[in-house]
Enzyme design. Structure first.
Site, PDB file in Angstrom:
ATOM      1  N   LYS A   1      -6.091  -1.694  -1.090  1.00 14.94           N
ATOM      2  CA  LYS A   1      -5.043  -0.716  -0.729  1.00 14.94           C
ATOM      3  C   LYS A   1      -4.846  -0.640   0.773  1.00 14.94           C
ATOM      4  O   LYS A   1      -3.771  -0.247   1.246  1.00 14.94           O
ATOM      5  CB  LYS A   1      -5.339   0.656  -1.342  1.00 14.94           C
ATOM      6  CG  LYS A   1      -6.608   1.338  -0.847  1.00 14.94           C
ATOM      7  CD  LYS A   1      -6.458   2.110   0.441  1.00 14.94           C
ATOM      8  CE  LYS A   1      -7.784   2.508   1.024  1.00 14.94           C
ATOM      9  NZ  LYS A   1      -7.671   3.124   2.354  1.00 14.94           N
TER      10      LYS A   1
ATOM     11  N   ASN B   1      -4.591   3.109   8.691  1.00 10.94           N
ATOM     12  CA  ASN B   1      -3.916   1.804   8.633  1.00 10.94           C
ATOM     13  C   ASN B   1      -2.406   1.995   8.621  1.00 10.94           C
ATOM     14  O   ASN B   1      -1.674   1.310   9.343  1.00 10.94           O
ATOM     15  CB  ASN B   1      -4.357   1.040   7.376  1.00 10.94           C
ATOM     16  CG  ASN B   1      -5.770   0.501   7.521  1.00 10.94           C
ATOM     17  OD1 ASN B   1      -5.993  -0.477   8.224  1.00 10.94           O
ATOM     18  ND2 ASN B   1      -6.721   1.159   6.879  1.00 10.94           N
TER      19      ASN B   1
HETATM   20  P1  13P Z   1      -7.615   4.604   6.432  1.00 11.97           P
HETATM   21  O1  13P Z   1      -8.849   3.824   6.818  1.00 11.97           O
HETATM   22  O2  13P Z   1      -6.353   3.788   6.459  1.00 11.97           O
HETATM   23  O3  13P Z   1      -7.482   5.884   7.220  1.00 11.97           O
HETATM   24  O4  13P Z   1      -7.789   5.045   4.925  1.00 11.97           O
HETATM   25  C1  13P Z   1      -8.640   6.081   4.647  1.00 11.97           C
HETATM   26  C2  13P Z   1      -8.932   6.064   3.201  1.00 11.97           C
HETATM   27  O5  13P Z   1      -9.597   5.167   2.733  1.00 11.97           O
HETATM   28  C3  13P Z   1      -8.349   7.131   2.396  1.00 11.97           C
HETATM   29  O6  13P Z   1      -8.811   7.092   1.082  1.00 11.97           O
END
Ligand code: 13P
Ligand code: NAD
Length: 415
Positions: free
Chosen positions: A269, A336
């Site tokens: 994801k 991300n």
């Molecule tokens: P990020 O690392 O993109 O902030 O994602 C956090 C995450 O895994 C939310 O479940």
């Protein structure tokens, strides 16, 4: 009976949040767990910002050791500022010391550092420890892909499950309700087969003698692993005890057995969230973002079925917090997503935004996009995963966001 001792290996934004959850629970369930929880901190010097309530004018901008600051103020001022950590959580700069005598090891650090950490851990953990990996990423070497839970387990001769969900750390640290998924499925062991006490053995009846157990790995292949039974004087490490360790009124745990599905959901994801950030940064709005999530979810399911088809359940992607829910939250407010969006808006690289905006926190999507691409390329399969491939090509500067629609729809027409 003995109590389980818990160590969190890692203390970043999510590492500190999980440490808070776990330390709250060991205190409440001190019949099962030792109250004191160790958190290994990759030591660094920090300066406490002037707007922090812990800013001390007499110290000013002089650098201080992060572990000392955490233990003094019960706050990780660098990676989880503004959140008070439980006083039974101890920051420890020594990895070896932090894991000493711990029966439960929680691995929670950016995936690029785990190999080095495991190298340092080997020989210093209890042989009958068990682990939970909160790491979102996959372990790619040449033409093979494996789960971090499995890779850590094999490296350290312990069993490791996985925790993953729609879990933006800052929201959970502020005790806003969310759900998570924990997959734990250790191979059955014969706890009666340990009759000979070893001299110096810390356990009754020599129960720390390793057994070679046959089990199915995440790919469904039969493999043999060295594993040591958890001595009988400890409470059994089963779904119930992990629920008690992680479940909070604001953090609801679903226990499952699909370690591959939970791990892959969390890893893949992040690649999709970058794509969501790209189209949002391009100003295309919610429909485009929803299209990215739909196509991304399809590629996640396809990847799971194609490479982990013997064990992975499609429902883990489509129904659990570790699947579709994490995809949605990460494509809405994850790091991300935010960094990818800003990179397109400003015309700079995602890595530059990461350096400028994240104060040392690490993106997992960029490296995962390259790693997944390398693996798919080695298998001659990257054309079957046009979105994953497009993300890698955009990060490399080989394609632009404007190319995404034709890249992803061309393959769908061909199917
Ligand atoms: P990020 O690392 O993109 O902030 O994602 C956090 C995450 O895994 C939310 O479940
Ligand atoms: P982070 O992004 O805050 O990363 C910073 C951490 O990396 C710090 O603890 C730092 O000390 C450590 N670090 C830096 N250099 C290091 C080195 N050389 N060796 C070892 N450690 C080093 O980390 P995080 O948010 O805690 O993420 C850990 C994992 O949890 C990742 O896989 C991430 O995808 C996942 N995750 C994060 C979130 C979130 O919202 N932050 C939520 C769910 C899952």
């Amino acid at each position: 009976s003995k109590k389980h001792k818990v160590t969190i290996v890692g203390s970043g934004n999510w590492g500190s949040t999980i440490s808070k959850i776990v330390a709250e629970n060991t205190k409440e369930n001190n019949d099962l767990f030792e109250e004191e929880v160790q958190m290994w901190v990759f030591e660094e010097n920090v300066t406490i910002p002037k707007d922090s309530k812990h800013y001390d004018a007499s110290v000013g901008d002089a650098p201080q050791k992060l572990t000392e600051v955490i233990n003094k103020y019960h706050e990780n001022v660098k990676y989880l500022p503004g959140i008070t950590l439980p006083t039974n959580l101890i920051a420890n700069p020594s990895l070896e010391d932090a894991v000493k005598n711990s029966t439960i090891l929680i691995f929670n650090l950016p995936h690029q550092f785990i190999h080095n950490v495991c190298n340092q851990l080997r020989g210093h953990i209890l042989p009958y420890a068990r682990g939970i990996s909160c790491i979102k990423g996959v372990n790619v070497t040449d033409d093979s892909v494996s789960l971090f839970s499995e890779w850590i387990g094999e490296d350290l001769d312990i069993y490791v499950g996985a925790l993953s969900g729609a879990n933006i750390a800052n929201e959970i640290a502020a005790e806003k309700w969310s759900e998570t998924t924990i997959a734990y499925d250790p191979p059955p062991m014969d706890n009666s087969r340990a009759p000979t006490p070893r001299s110096g053995s810390p356990n009754q009846a020599g129960a720390d003698i390793p057994q070679i157990v046959t089990h199915r790995d995440a790919r469904g292949r039969e493999s043999k692993t060295k594993l040591t039974p958890v001595p009988a004087e400890y409470p059994p490490l089963d779904h119930e005890i992990f629920r008690q360790l992680f479940h909070r009124p604001y953090f609801h745990v679903q226990m499952v057995s699909d370690v591959a599905g939970v791990s892959l959901g969390g890893a893949l994801k992040n690649v999709v969230a970058l794509a969501a950030g790209f189209v949002d940064g391009r100003g295309w709005g919610d429909n485009a973002k929803a299209a990215i999530m739909r196509i991304g979810l399809m590629e996640m399911v396809k990847f799971g079925k194609e490479f982990f088809g013997q064990t992975v359940r499609t429902s883990t992607f489509t129904e659990s917090s570790a699947g579709v829910a994490d995809l949605i939250t990460s494509s809405s407010g994850g790091r991300n997503f935010r960094c990818a969006k800003k990179a397109i808006e400003k015309g700079i690289s995602v890595e530059e935004v990461e350096k400028q905006d994240l104060n040392g926190q690490k993106l997992q999507g960029t490296s995962t996009a390259f790693e997944v691409y390398d693996f798919l390329k080695a298998k001659g399969k990257n054309a079957d995963y046009p979105l994953f491939t497009a993300v890698r090509d955009i990060l490399k500067g080989l394609k632009t966001v404007d190319d995404i629609p034709s890249l992803v729809s061309r393959v769908e027409r061909a199917q």
